[in-house]
Write a protein that holds these residues in place. Structure first.
Motif, PDB file in Angstrom:
ATOM      1  N   GLU A 198       0.593  -1.312  -0.065  1.00 29.48           N
ATOM      2  CA  GLU A 198       0.123   0.144   0.141  1.00 29.48           C
ATOM      3  C   GLU A 198       0.862   1.201   0.260  1.00 29.48           C
ATOM      4  O   GLU A 198       0.532   2.067  -0.715  1.00 29.48           O
ATOM      5  N   LYS A 199       1.835   1.296   0.753  1.00 30.48           N
ATOM      6  CA  LYS A 199       2.922   2.200   0.493  1.00 30.48           C
ATOM      7  C   LYS A 199       3.533   2.654  -0.643  1.00 30.48           C
ATOM      8  O   LYS A 199       3.541   3.614  -1.210  1.00 30.48           O
ATOM      9  N   VAL A 200       3.630   1.364  -1.178  1.00 31.92           N
ATOM     10  CA  VAL A 200       4.400   1.456  -2.785  1.00 31.92           C
ATOM     11  C   VAL A 200       3.163   2.009  -3.484  1.00 31.92           C
ATOM     12  O   VAL A 200       3.487   2.830  -4.223  1.00 31.92           O
ATOM     13  N   ALA A 201       1.783   1.474  -3.627  1.00 33.11           N
ATOM     14  CA  ALA A 201       0.837   2.288  -4.665  1.00 33.11           C
ATOM     15  C   ALA A 201       0.672   3.334  -4.417  1.00 33.11           C
ATOM     16  O   ALA A 201       0.738   4.354  -5.311  1.00 33.11           O
ATOM     17  N   ARG A 202       0.992   4.034  -2.962  1.00 29.66           N
ATOM     18  CA  ARG A 202       0.568   5.515  -2.878  1.00 29.66           C
ATOM     19  C   ARG A 202       1.670   6.332  -3.608  1.00 29.66           C
ATOM     20  O   ARG A 202       1.487   7.365  -4.046  1.00 29.66           O
ATOM     21  N   GLU A 203       2.995   5.956  -3.489  1.00 31.56           N
ATOM     22  CA  GLU A 203       4.165   6.498  -4.215  1.00 31.56           C
ATOM     23  C   GLU A 203       3.914   6.583  -5.871  1.00 31.56           C
ATOM     24  O   GLU A 203       4.187   7.567  -6.558  1.00 31.56           O
ATOM     25  N   VAL A 204       3.129   5.289  -6.242  1.00 27.05           N
ATOM     26  CA  VAL A 204       2.989   5.253  -7.628  1.00 27.05           C
ATOM     27  C   VAL A 204       1.979   6.460  -7.956  1.00 27.05           C
ATOM     28  O   VAL A 204       2.041   6.901  -9.137  1.00 27.05           O
ATOM     29  N   GLU A 205       0.709   6.300  -7.187  1.00 26.90           N
ATOM     30  CA  GLU A 205      -0.272   7.396  -7.623  1.00 26.90           C
ATOM     31  C   GLU A 205       0.407   8.671  -7.578  1.00 26.90           C
ATOM     32  O   GLU A 205      -0.119   9.457  -8.177  1.00 26.90           O
ATOM     33  N   GLY A 206       1.446   9.137  -6.761  1.00 28.77           N
ATOM     34  CA  GLY A 206       1.873  10.309  -6.620  1.00 28.77           C
ATOM     35  C   GLY A 206       3.090  10.668  -7.750  1.00 28.77           C
ATOM     36  O   GLY A 206       3.525  11.649  -7.764  1.00 28.77           O
ATOM     37  N   GLY A 207       2.928   9.617  -8.750  1.00 25.22           N
ATOM     38  CA  GLY A 207       3.825   9.894 -10.009  1.00 25.22           C
ATOM     39  C   GLY A 207       5.106   9.487  -9.945  1.00 25.22           C
ATOM     40  O   GLY A 207       5.948   9.548 -10.939  1.00 25.22           O
ATOM     41  N   PHE A 208       5.479   8.424  -9.108  1.00 24.37           N
ATOM     42  CA  PHE A 208       6.794   7.804  -9.014  1.00 24.37           C
ATOM     43  C   PHE A 208       6.868   6.385  -9.811  1.00 24.37           C
ATOM     44  O   PHE A 208       5.781   5.499  -9.571  1.00 24.37           O
ATOM     45  N   ASP A 209       7.782   6.259 -10.456  1.00 26.81           N
ATOM     46  CA  ASP A 209       8.070   4.696 -10.937  1.00 26.81           C
ATOM     47  C   ASP A 209       8.836   4.186  -9.596  1.00 26.81           C
ATOM     48  O   ASP A 209       9.675   5.084  -8.840  1.00 26.81           O
ATOM     49  N   VAL A 210       8.637   3.035  -9.283  1.00 32.95           N
ATOM     50  CA  VAL A 210       9.359   2.514  -8.088  1.00 32.95           C
ATOM     51  C   VAL A 210      10.275   1.075  -8.121  1.00 32.95           C
ATOM     52  O   VAL A 210       9.579   0.298  -8.797  1.00 32.95           O
ATOM     53  N   ILE A 211      11.247   1.213  -7.748  1.00 34.88           N
ATOM     54  CA  ILE A 211      12.025  -0.059  -7.581  1.00 34.88           C
ATOM     55  C   ILE A 211      11.910  -0.571  -6.059  1.00 34.88           C
ATOM     56  O   ILE A 211      12.345   0.111  -5.268  1.00 34.88           O
ATOM     57  N   VAL A 212      11.319  -1.727  -5.689  1.00 37.37           N
ATOM     58  CA  VAL A 212      11.259  -2.013  -4.341  1.00 37.37           C
ATOM     59  C   VAL A 212      12.255  -3.254  -4.037  1.00 37.37           C
ATOM     60  O   VAL A 212      12.301  -4.132  -5.064  1.00 37.37           O
ATOM     61  N   ILE A 213      12.898  -3.079  -3.185  1.00 38.30           N
ATOM     62  CA  ILE A 213      13.892  -4.169  -2.629  1.00 38.30           C
ATOM     63  C   ILE A 213      13.336  -4.768  -1.434  1.00 38.30           C
ATOM     64  O   ILE A 213      12.841  -4.086  -0.490  1.00 38.30           O
TER      65      ILE A 213
END
Ligand code: ASP
Ligand code: MG
Length: 412
Positions: free
Chosen positions: A24-39
């Motif tokens: 859910e924290k990752v999804a929030r950043e994606v909504e905020g416009g980031f591409d994300v690399i999760v480690i």
């Protein structure tokens, strides 16, 4: 698109519910416009279990097979995280280290990262993937074998990805909400710091503040990766946690940023050793060969050609140190009167970048300890740190006293 690296430690992905919380924290950043690399790390306790199985079967294990086994915990979490994100309609897929490929040296169990080519992951981002979930802690050697980076290595994976992909920031989600002025279990007045320099964090990390793997901080400092430590168990926003950064980015620098302690120290003294060239080499060579991590060293002023040599090491290495010293004496490498081991000491350190430009920190520290009647056994200093060895029974008192003396309850 701007890119963020988010790393989740073992307790943050301990079960499917927590993986969901992290996603859910990752999804929030994606909504905020980031591409994300999760480690991701392995689920809490998993790596220990795997290590236990390996050494149970084969005490002198083949390090290549050790890596094949212990790297697997991260694979499970990476797949589960990608699935969870997909269920939330976030385009995501998992990557094992070799698929990236994250290239490392062949030093199995403690491999160094050599290269992280961006092509494969960048191509997927270009196709619309928003999150690359990468298994931390692992890579592939030039020989094509799976390697691991050493315990706690997924912090280092995260920072290396942030550097390779020019990430806006590298957020390390863990079970504490940041870096504190001292251990909150020892001083109730401990304060969370908003910012701390890489250098101070390195001193605190190597002194036993176990928030981040030391190598990850070194890497962040070298590549100037803004690194943030924050809790995965709390609501977090832009201002949460502690940011690790360069000195220039800290507006008003403190003289002292933190008090570190290390409980399990021992002090060993060799009395009456000859004061002549080569004697320190004769003593510390065999200790190094025996794998003793010598920390502080003090040589007294000599009297009539003899001196006392004192050093500190972890308390569980005392037997090994004694054995190495006695064996060297047996071989005739050097002579001494007595070998005295004190296994009831602790190390307290005051750390702060401001020490470079402010005089009087040592005096203030020693006065504060003196007021409490705490005797100092050994002192060492570096540019941004002063450490003392004291009787272990005064450890808590010393930390609290120094925290007060440097007014760290007002730090932020
Ligand atoms: N799972 C590995 C360990 O426990 C790596 C990590 O979590 O950083 O050491
Ligand atoms: Mg860790």
């Amino acid at each position: 698109m701007p890119l963020l690296v988010m790393k989740f430690g073992g307790t943050s992905v301990a079960d499917p519910a927590r993986i969901r919380n992290a996603a859910e924290k990752v999804a929030r950043e994606v909504e905020g416009g980031f591409d994300v690399i999760v480690i991701v790390s392995a689920m809490a306790g998993k790596t220990n279990e795997l290590v236990g199985w390996v050494s149970g079967i084969s005490p002198l294990y083949d390090a290549r097979e050790y890596d094949a086994v212990v790297s697997s915990g991260e694979n499970v979490t990476a797949g589960l995280m990608a699935l969870t994100l997909q269920e939330m309609d976030v385009p995501a897929r998992s990557w094992q280290g070799w698929q990236v490929p994250l290239r490392t040296s062949s030093a199995h169990g403690a491999a160094r990262i050599l290269d992280i080519p961006r092509q494969a992951i960048d191509a997927k981002f270009a196709e619309g993937m928003r999150v690359a979930v990468v298994a931390g802690f692992q890579g592939i050697s030039p020989e094509g074998r799976i390697t691991t980076l050493g315990r706690g290595g997924s912090d280092t994976t995260a920072v290396a990805f942030a550097a390779a992909f020019d990430a806006t920031r590298c957020d390390i989600y863990t079970d504490v909400d940041g870096v504190y002025t001292t251990d909150p279990r020892i001083s109730r007045k401990a304060r969370k710091l908003d910012r701390i320099t890489y250098e101070e964090m390195l001193e605190l990390a190597s002194l036993g503040a176990k928030v981040l793997q030391t190598r990850s901080v070194e890497l962040a400092m070298r590549y100037k990766v803004p690194l943030r430590v924050l809790s995965s168990f709390e609501q977090t926003d832009e201002s949460s946690g502690t940011i690790l950064c360069d000195e220039e980015e800290i507006m008003e620098s403190r003289v002292v940023s933190g008090i570190a302690h290390s409980r399990d120290e021992a002090k060993m003294s060799l009395m009456q050793v000859a004061d002549k060239p080569g004697i320190a080499a004769a003593i510390f060579g065999p200790l190094a060969d025996a794998g003793v991590n010598v920390d502080m060293i003090v040589q007294n002023i000599s009297e009539e050609g003899h001196t006392d040599m004192t050093f500190s090491c972890p308390v569980d290495q005392v037997a090994r140190a004694e054995k190495a010293i006695l064996a060297a004496r047996e071989r005739g490498s050097f002579r001494f009167g007595e070998l005295v081991a004190d296994t009831d000491v602790a190390k307290i350190s005051v750390v702060g970048i401001g020490m470079r430009s402010h005089a009087g920190v040592a005096a203030r520290m020693f006065e504060a300890l003196a007021r409490e009647g705490i005797n100092i056994n050994v002192i060492t200093t570096s540019e941004i740190k002063i450490s003392v060895l004291i009787d272990r029974k005064y450890m808590e008192l010393a930390v609290q006293t120094l925290h007060d003396a440097f007014e760290l309850d007002k730090a932020s």
